[in-house]
Design a protein around this motif. Structure first.
Motif, PDB file in Angstrom:
ATOM      1  N   PHE A 197       3.605   5.864  -2.977  1.00 18.22           N
ATOM      2  CA  PHE A 197       4.391   6.557  -2.896  1.00 18.22           C
ATOM      3  C   PHE A 197       4.540   6.449  -4.396  1.00 18.22           C
ATOM      4  CE2 PHE A 197       9.053   6.482  -4.143  1.00 18.22           C
ATOM      5  CZ  PHE A 197       9.379   7.672  -3.458  1.00 18.22           C
ATOM      6  N   LEU A 198       4.368   5.498  -5.323  1.00 17.31           N
ATOM      7  CA  LEU A 198       4.631   5.592  -6.864  1.00 17.31           C
ATOM      8  C   LEU A 198       3.461   6.698  -7.264  1.00 17.31           C
ATOM      9  CD1 LEU A 198       5.808   2.071  -7.403  1.00 17.31           C
ATOM     10  CD2 LEU A 198       7.185   3.962  -7.678  1.00 17.31           C
ATOM     11  N   ARG A 199       2.321   6.329  -6.783  1.00 20.75           N
ATOM     12  CA  ARG A 199       1.100   7.435  -7.465  1.00 20.75           C
ATOM     13  C   ARG A 199       1.409   8.795  -7.349  1.00 20.75           C
ATOM     14  NH1 ARG A 199      -2.463   5.078  -4.794  1.00 20.75           N
ATOM     15  NH2 ARG A 199      -2.970   6.854  -3.254  1.00 20.75           N
ATOM     16  N   ASN A 200       2.004   9.087  -6.092  1.00 19.01           N
ATOM     17  CA  ASN A 200       2.432  10.584  -5.802  1.00 19.01           C
ATOM     18  C   ASN A 200       3.779  11.216  -6.107  1.00 19.01           C
ATOM     19  OD1 ASN A 200      -0.103  11.047  -4.443  1.00 19.01           O
ATOM     20  ND2 ASN A 200       0.616   9.842  -2.595  1.00 19.01           N
ATOM     21  N   LEU A 201       4.695  10.265  -6.688  1.00 23.62           N
ATOM     22  CA  LEU A 201       5.956  10.714  -6.990  1.00 23.62           C
ATOM     23  C   LEU A 201       6.088  11.739  -8.017  1.00 23.62           C
ATOM     24  CD1 LEU A 201       8.987  10.594  -6.258  1.00 23.62           C
ATOM     25  CD2 LEU A 201       8.898   8.497  -7.843  1.00 23.62           C
ATOM     26  N   LEU A 241       0.909  -1.267  -0.194  1.00 25.22           N
ATOM     27  CA  LEU A 241      -0.152   0.032   0.109  1.00 25.22           C
ATOM     28  C   LEU A 241       0.971   1.295   0.135  1.00 25.22           C
ATOM     29  CD1 LEU A 241      -2.912   1.094   0.162  1.00 25.22           C
ATOM     30  CD2 LEU A 241      -2.650   0.928   2.606  1.00 25.22           C
ATOM     31  N   PHE A 242       1.715   1.042   0.915  1.00 22.08           N
ATOM     32  CA  PHE A 242       2.774   2.392   0.890  1.00 22.08           C
ATOM     33  C   PHE A 242       3.570   2.546  -0.357  1.00 22.08           C
ATOM     34  CE2 PHE A 242       7.175   3.883   1.351  1.00 22.08           C
ATOM     35  CZ  PHE A 242       7.242   5.052   1.831  1.00 22.08           C
TER      36      PHE A 242
END
Length: 63
Positions: free
Chosen positions: A8-12, A3-4
């Motif tokens: 993270f990859l979605r928000n990066l 989930l993290f």
């Protein structure tokens, strides 16, 4: 953990480049910080000593 990483990859891609650069710079300073006492050095190196897997370039690799 998944989930993290997904979050993270979605928000990066949306992170401001200056903010990201600041985080990178801060992490480099933390990694290059000198040990304050022998206990810190032992804690950091003990696993390598017991496993006999020494990494003399650890600092450069992590930075």
């Amino acid at each position: 953990m998944d989930l993290f990483l997904n979050d993270f990859l979605r928000n990066l891609p949306n992170i401001d480049p200056d903010v990201f650069k600041n985080h990178v710079s801060s992490m480099m300073k933390v990694k290059q910080h000198e040990d304050l006492n022998i206990a810190e050095e032992v804690d950091r190196n003990w696993k390598e000593v017991t496993d006999e897997t020494y990494s003399f370039e650890r600092l450069n690799n992590e930075v």
